[in-house]
Design an enzyme around this catalytic site. Structure first.
Site, PDB file in Angstrom:
ATOM      1  N   ASP A  78       0.797  -1.227   0.000  1.00  9.55           N
ATOM      2  CA  ASP A  78       0.000   0.000   0.000  1.00  9.55           C
ATOM      3  C   ASP A  78       0.828   1.275   0.000  1.00  9.55           C
ATOM      4  OD1 ASP A  78       0.687  -0.494   2.837  1.00  9.55           O
ATOM      5  OD2 ASP A  78      -0.602   1.234   3.216  1.00  9.55           O
ATOM      6  N   ASP A  81       5.560   0.404   3.329  1.00  9.26           N
ATOM      7  CA  ASP A  81       5.744  -0.845   4.069  1.00  9.26           C
ATOM      8  C   ASP A  81       5.550  -2.040   3.140  1.00  9.26           C
ATOM      9  OD1 ASP A  81       3.032  -0.819   3.612  1.00  9.26           O
ATOM     10  OD2 ASP A  81       2.475  -0.357   5.670  1.00  9.26           O
ATOM     11  N   TYR A 226      -5.690   1.021   9.008  1.00  7.00           N
ATOM     12  CA  TYR A 226      -6.780   1.406   8.115  1.00  7.00           C
ATOM     13  C   TYR A 226      -8.111   1.137   8.800  1.00  7.00           C
ATOM     14  CZ  TYR A 226      -3.552   2.150   4.244  1.00  7.00           C
ATOM     15  OH  TYR A 226      -2.536   2.637   3.434  1.00  7.00           O
ATOM     16  N   GLU A 461       5.966   9.898   2.957  1.00  3.89           N
ATOM     17  CA  GLU A 461       5.504   8.554   2.598  1.00  3.89           C
ATOM     18  C   GLU A 461       4.578   8.603   1.383  1.00  3.89           C
ATOM     19  OE1 GLU A 461       4.236   4.361   4.612  1.00  3.89           O
ATOM     20  OE2 GLU A 461       3.706   6.180   5.704  1.00  3.89           O
TER      21      GLU A 461
END
Length: 482
Positions: A78, A81, A226, A461
């Site tokens: 995603d 990571d 999430y 990120e």
């Protein structure tokens, strides 16, 4: 401003936001589009194809699903990571497919349609595997807690590849609804080029939506990473809308009109889909489905809530005119808003309509101008005069918060434990050894400041859904504003 704006121009943006930009600097939207898709290729998990365009990436997670006896190899990591989260991955696929469906002409003209279809298929092939059993959907691969304790490239990761699922006993309507939307939207993207595959996607979408609706419940297994704060009614509306467009089965229109819940909001994201569904249904309204007028009015409400200059404006704008909803990958809300504004502006133009916000009216041109300005900000037209896309434009970031990009490709020769991985590759103030080409990073803060440091993840990120939402807008800009 500290430096002179000689050879510069000042752009007034609706409610008085000012940005100093080089008068002669033009943004290469074609390049940005191409690189946006390349970033998604860098996020691929599984056995990479011979056409892989990211030289420092290799095969990874080739035994995913083995713990539960299912093939779950493939799909997308995603962000920075090495976990595969079902909800944001499905949203990534849905928004890519929406771009392919709505901006097919522009994508064909830019030569990127085949690359985008490959990117969508990489996601849908995985989603088909994850949903291959009726009333059972695999929604996460990898242990997020353990993964976030280790800074390893996916090719070398040693953390557990645990699997989470939803089923009739432990439902997860949000993820199932979004997966159904992704498969249905993708069936439209493939309808002309691969009809048997499109049929398979739609058939599976119908089954997954039935599961989502019949076994209702919120899945919190991905928390704190999430968590679905908006509930699942938005995903049910979103999924039904895509299924109606893909199948034209009247049962989904009946569902939308009689069973769905909706609301006027000022955000479109992996968690909150109402605005996206309303824009999608507005297209049907203007094409003759007059019973959908309330959804079109709510789409207007979304525009009025976001657009500076509207009397109903609710969102925070930075001094440089940048939409800011919250810290942490804020660029996701920028590209998602730009996508909706871009599509809605086209619908307005197509049907000779305007948006009325109280005593003010906004044309399709003004609405697209806001979408363009937001994308331009990310690409370098901002107070700090730097691009937020890796490998693109002026002074782009070099320390993306991303394991694969920040760990040398030859690290396979070194036996480094998880604790020392942060010492060697995370806490070092040097550029990444591998360029994460095309990644749109988290972006600046509420004061337009950007810190290009790997350790500052809220700034640096990347996320797949940031780029996925950008693709359709960039294709339009490349074709019509290049």
């Amino acid at each position: 401003m500290a430096e002179s704006c000689s050879s510069m121009i000042l752009l007034a943006l609706f409610a008085g936001f000012w940005v100093c930009v080089n008068a002669h600097e033009k943004l290469n939207y074609q390049e940005a589009l191409t690189k946006s898709i390349i970033f998604l290729e860098a996020q691929r998990s599984g056995k990479l194809p011979p056409t892989n365009r990211v030289p420092w990436r290799g095969d990874s997670a080739l035994e995913d699903g083995k713990l539960v006896g299912v093939d779950l190899v493939g799909g997308y990591y995603d962000a920075g990571d090495n976990v595969k989260f079902g909800l944001p991955m499905a949203f990534t696929v849905t928004t890519m497919a929406w771009g392919a469906y709505f901006y097919h002409f522009e994508l064909e003209a830019t030569g990127e349609m085949n690359n985008l279809l490959d990117a969508i298929r990489w996601g849908t092939d995985y989603l088909l595997k994850a949903s291959s059993q009726r009333n059972r959907l695999f929604v996460e691969v990898g242990d997020p807690e353990e993964d976030h304790k280790c800074w390893m490239r996916p090719e070398n990761m040693k953390t557990p590849r645990t699997v989470l699922e939803i089923n009739d006993k432990t439902p997860g309507t949000e993820i199932a609804g979004e997966t159904a939307a992704a498969l249905a939207a993708s069936s439209l993207a493939f309808r002309k080029s691969d009809q048997p595959y499109a049929d398979k996607l739609l058939e599976t979408a119908i089954q997954v939506f039935q599961f989502a609706d019949e076994y209702r419940g919120t899945f919190d297994g991905a928390c704190p990473f999430y968590c679905s704060y908006s509930g699942f009614n938005d995903e049910l509306l979103w999924g039904a809308a895509w299924l109606f467009i893909a199948s034209r089965d009247p049962q989904y229109m009946k569902y939308i009109l009689e069973q769905s819940t909706t609301a006027t909001v000022f955000e479109f994201s992996w968690d909150l889909k109402y605005a996206g569904a309303q824009v999608l249904l507005s297209q049907l309204f203007w094409e003759g489905q007059k019973e959908l007028q309330s959804f079109q009015q709510q789409a207007d409400g979304f525009i009025c809530s976001v657009l500076p200059g509207s009397p109903y404006h609710q969102t925070f704008m930075t001094p440089g005119g940048y939409l800011n909803l919250r810290d942490g990958a804020n660029s996701q809300y920028v590209t998602s808003t730009a996508l909706l504004f871009s599509i809605y502006s086209d619908l307005l133009a197509r049907h000779n309509m305007q948006v009325t916000c109280g005593d003010k009216k906004f044309t399709s041109v003004e609405i697209m101008a806001f979408a363009k300005q937001q994308m331009d900000y990310l690409l370098g037209h901002n107070p700090v005069k730097r691009s937020m896309m890796v490998g693109f434009g002026n002074n782009p970031p070099v320390q993306a918060h991303h394991r694969g990009a920040s760990v040398p490709a030859n690290a396979v020769k070194e036996d480094i434990n998880c604790g020392m991985s942060f010492v060697y590759w995370y806490n070092v103030d040097t550029p990444n050894p591998n360029e994460l080409t095309g990644a749109i990073l988290g972006g600046p803060d509420r004061q337009d400041q950007f810190v290009d440091k790997r350790v500052n993840s809220s700034y640096t990120e990347p996320c797949t859904y940031v780029n996925a939402c950008a693709i359709g807008v960039l294709a339009k800009l490349a074709k019509h504003h290049g």
